[in-house]
Motif scaffolding. Structure first.
Motif, PDB file in Angstrom:
ATOM      1  N   VAL A  51       0.851  -1.183   0.000  1.00  0.00           N
ATOM      2  CA  VAL A  51       0.000   0.000   0.000  1.00  0.00           C
ATOM      3  C   VAL A  51       0.890   1.237   0.000  1.00  0.00           C
ATOM      4  O   VAL A  51       0.549   2.268  -0.566  1.00  0.00           O
ATOM      5  CB  VAL A  51      -1.006   0.041   1.177  1.00  0.00           C
ATOM      6  N   GLU A  52       2.035   1.113   0.643  1.00  0.00           N
ATOM      7  CA  GLU A  52       2.976   2.232   0.634  1.00  0.00           C
ATOM      8  C   GLU A  52       3.345   2.561  -0.814  1.00  0.00           C
ATOM      9  O   GLU A  52       3.377   3.723  -1.206  1.00  0.00           O
ATOM     10  CB  GLU A  52       4.234   1.840   1.431  1.00  0.00           C
ATOM     11  N   TYR A  53       3.628   1.534  -1.586  1.00  0.00           N
ATOM     12  CA  TYR A  53       3.954   1.739  -2.996  1.00  0.00           C
ATOM     13  C   TYR A  53       2.823   2.442  -3.737  1.00  0.00           C
ATOM     14  O   TYR A  53       3.034   3.417  -4.452  1.00  0.00           O
ATOM     15  CB  TYR A  53       4.271   0.405  -3.670  1.00  0.00           C
ATOM     16  N   ARG A  93       0.783   6.783  -6.488  1.00  0.00           N
ATOM     17  CA  ARG A  93      -0.422   7.526  -6.793  1.00  0.00           C
ATOM     18  C   ARG A  93      -0.191   9.018  -6.611  1.00  0.00           C
ATOM     19  O   ARG A  93      -0.620   9.849  -7.399  1.00  0.00           O
ATOM     20  CB  ARG A  93      -1.550   7.053  -5.852  1.00  0.00           C
ATOM     21  N   ARG A  94       0.532   9.333  -5.550  1.00  0.00           N
ATOM     22  CA  ARG A  94       0.839  10.725  -5.276  1.00  0.00           C
ATOM     23  C   ARG A  94       1.662  11.320  -6.421  1.00  0.00           C
ATOM     24  O   ARG A  94       1.389  12.415  -6.901  1.00  0.00           O
ATOM     25  CB  ARG A  94       1.594  10.834  -3.951  1.00  0.00           C
ATOM     26  N   GLY A 109      -4.427   1.577  -8.298  1.00  0.00           N
ATOM     27  CA  GLY A 109      -5.862   1.331  -8.289  1.00  0.00           C
ATOM     28  C   GLY A 109      -6.495   2.009  -9.481  1.00  0.00           C
ATOM     29  O   GLY A 109      -5.837   2.764 -10.191  1.00  0.00           O
ATOM     30  N   PRO A 110      -7.754   1.756  -9.710  1.00  0.00           N
ATOM     31  CA  PRO A 110      -8.444   2.348 -10.853  1.00  0.00           C
ATOM     32  C   PRO A 110      -8.556   3.858 -10.688  1.00  0.00           C
ATOM     33  O   PRO A 110      -8.579   4.375  -9.579  1.00  0.00           O
ATOM     34  CB  PRO A 110      -9.818   1.694 -10.809  1.00  0.00           C
ATOM     35  N   GLY A 111      -8.569   4.551 -11.824  1.00  0.00           N
ATOM     36  CA  GLY A 111      -8.775   5.983 -11.783  1.00  0.00           C
ATOM     37  C   GLY A 111      -7.521   6.821 -11.671  1.00  0.00           C
ATOM     38  O   GLY A 111      -7.587   8.034 -11.777  1.00  0.00           O
TER      39      GLY A 111
END
Lengths: 354, 354
Positions: free
Chosen positions: A138-140, A145-146, A167-169
């Motif tokens: 999740v860190e990745y 994502r950031r 994740g999507p989006g």
DNA sequence: GTGAAAGCGCTAACAC
DNA sequence: GTGTTAGCGCTTTCAC
């Protein structure tokens, strides 16, 4: 002292203008290309430009809105053959499309990665291509994502190559090649040669690329109704040394197997050397296969059976899609195919004693 | 739509200033670092920066005189293992020294090279590093001299790596490694193993690197009072395919020799494969040696005896000296040493039948 | 066809 | 401490 220019500091467009006896705008126009300028003025300006060996400052142009776009490529270590291949593809396509190409090595450090992406954002890079797998934590995802978001909000775009998708989006493009499928095909081939105990020299357990290949290994077994011995799947990393070390340990432990498939050609190379050092012959005593089809694979002896990954094409594709999309389009996911390249390192097992 | 910023276009320092209710200079100051700003203002600004995910435009900073310096690396093809090693060295040292690293592949085309150098000059690169040998013609010297001069006159500097030096007085730094010395030592070693007819698989006849290595080959023979058979020195290029093709031709022609030294490990790899294909054993039937000591050399079978070139160090040194000098200082010439790495591909000749 | 002026996004010198 | 102004090197209106 110097030959062609007595002034030590770089000259500006105004210097050229002065020398040509015109205004800066005029110089800009003749250099710009297609704006109407009288022939005599043009020649005068061009002469001044030549005499002063003037080149317009690309950063100033960029800021004024007419810069050469830039593309960034960040990877772990350009020294890896597959990375080098991708880098080559990226670089070629980038220059073909008129972009400059910035490159950064992270040495595998995630913090460097973030820093680099930040710098590239400051450089207003048209896109940044992030290469090389890793753990899908999740860190990745958060971190990446950031990065994707800030790039997107700055009008740029993040491309993930051979990395776990977000994740999507998320405003990213991810381009992968089929690790599981390739490994499946390869292991199926090995199994079809009559091998029953095939060793798997894998990568880091949480590395998604390694996982995909391992899944293919497992799936190929199951498709034949075989349940692979857990003892046969080993973990290390993707380096030559890892393959060498793992193979040596296995040999010492006296594990029983007739074939080994390595997660990487590099790993296979190390394993091959270890096998040779132990006096074993490939493929007579043990069969060996790799993954990646790096150029060197065919000069190993015996020539390595492996799965081909179109790395260079991958690089080209990465820049093409990165540059061809709007920054904020959400994720696109491309999966490139791979295929087995049969050479001489895998042999059929002679007799079925069991 | 996007998560953290509703505005699609990148925000400027003025946007941040507005949001924080201060002036642009204040924002510049808090971001700049050590200028006195009141604590409350600072936090307010920083909050705005964070909320808008703002990064200052590096090009604008550069133009205002406080940019991240850039360094350019132009080579033929990053895919070659030795190039990749150098590139890695360059990249590491560049980022260590706080520089960005631009990379361009010329694909061996001199025109691209000139174009790239021109672009790098426009980018105001602190230095451009040109890598990879070539022919030492007057055309080469003129062209390169021209590049060196224009770079120097723009406050930048040209570094030549493994390339023929220019005439005296040119504002360049040239860093080479000892091709002749390395080849001399290697061939002397081979000769000392009792070989008399050693084949030389060289590069292009006018390529200075190839020439240096060939000179070493010749010199080592003469030092032993031997005059090498001209038939034994062949020319091709530095690729694996060249080695493979040359070796095959030689084998067909039935030339007599007991050892072969290749101008490059890549050439050696191709030659090795050709030897294997012909059913010959290395080193039992014929000895083989390479040059470069690329990482793969030890995974060839047998492990390749070769000469080590400190490519990565070379890259690091290139940027260090490039960045450490004044632009217009005339030529500096560094010669890095090389040394033979003895592995298993060269054997002593058993009997002296002649 | 050409010049003057404004503006790109930033920093720095100069006020207050 | 902070705002205003000028200026970095270029392009691009807008006049003439």
């Amino acid at each position: 002292m110097t030959r062609k220019s007595e002034d030590t500091s770089r000259s500006t467009i105004r210097d050229v203008a002065a020398r040509a006896g015109v205004s800066a705008s005029t110089v800009s126009r003749v250099l710009g290309g297609v704006y109407p300028v009288s022939a005599t003025t043009r020649t005068r300006v061009l002469r001044a430009v030549r005499e002063m060996d003037y080149v317009a400052d690309a950063r100033a142009k960029a800021i004024a809105g007419v810069g050469t776009p830039t593309l960034a490529f960040v990877l772990e270590d350009i020294t890896g053959p597959s990375f080098a291949l991708m880098a080559h593809g990226v670089e070629r396509e980038a220059t073909r499309l008129g972009h400059l190409c910035l490159v950064c090595s992270t040495e595998g450090d995630a913090r460097h990665e973030v820093e680099f992406v930040e710098m590239m954002r400051a450089q207003r890079a048209a896109a940044v291509i992030l290469v090389g797998g890793g753990a899908d934590t999740v860190e990745y995802r958060d971190r990446t994502r950031r990065m994707a978001d800030s790039l997107a909000s700055a009008g740029s775009r993040l491309v993930l190559c051979g990395r776990p998708p977000l994740g999507p989006g998320a405003p990213v493009t991810v381009i992968e090649y089929d690790n599981e499928g390739g490994a499946y095909a390869l292991v199926a081939y090995v199994l079809a040669q009559g091998h029953h105990r095939v060793l798997f020299l894998g990568g880091k357990p949480d590395h998604t690329t390694a996982q995909g290949r391992e899944r293919g290994y497992l799936a190929a077994h199951r498709a034949r109704g075989l349940e692979p011995d857990p003892e046969l799947v080993l973990h290390g990393d993707f380096t030559r040394d890892s393959g060498h070390r793992l193979m040596r340990q296995v040999l010492e432990r006296g594990l029983e197997f007739t074939a080994v498939v390595a997660a990487t050609d590099m790993v296979a190379a190390g394993a091959l050397t270890a096998l040779h050092e132990a006096g074993l012959s490939v493929p007579d005593d043990v069969s060996l296969a790799g993954y990646d089809d790096i150029p060197f694979a065919r000069d190993l002896h015996p020539a390595l059976t492996t799965v081909h990954v179109p790395y260079e094409e991958l690089g080209r594709l990465a820049v093409r899609t990165a540059l061809g999309r709007e920054p904020n389009t959400p994720d696109e996911h491309l999966l490139l195919g791979t295929h087995v390249v049969v050479r001489n390192s895998v042999a059929a097992v002679e007799e079925a004693a069991a």
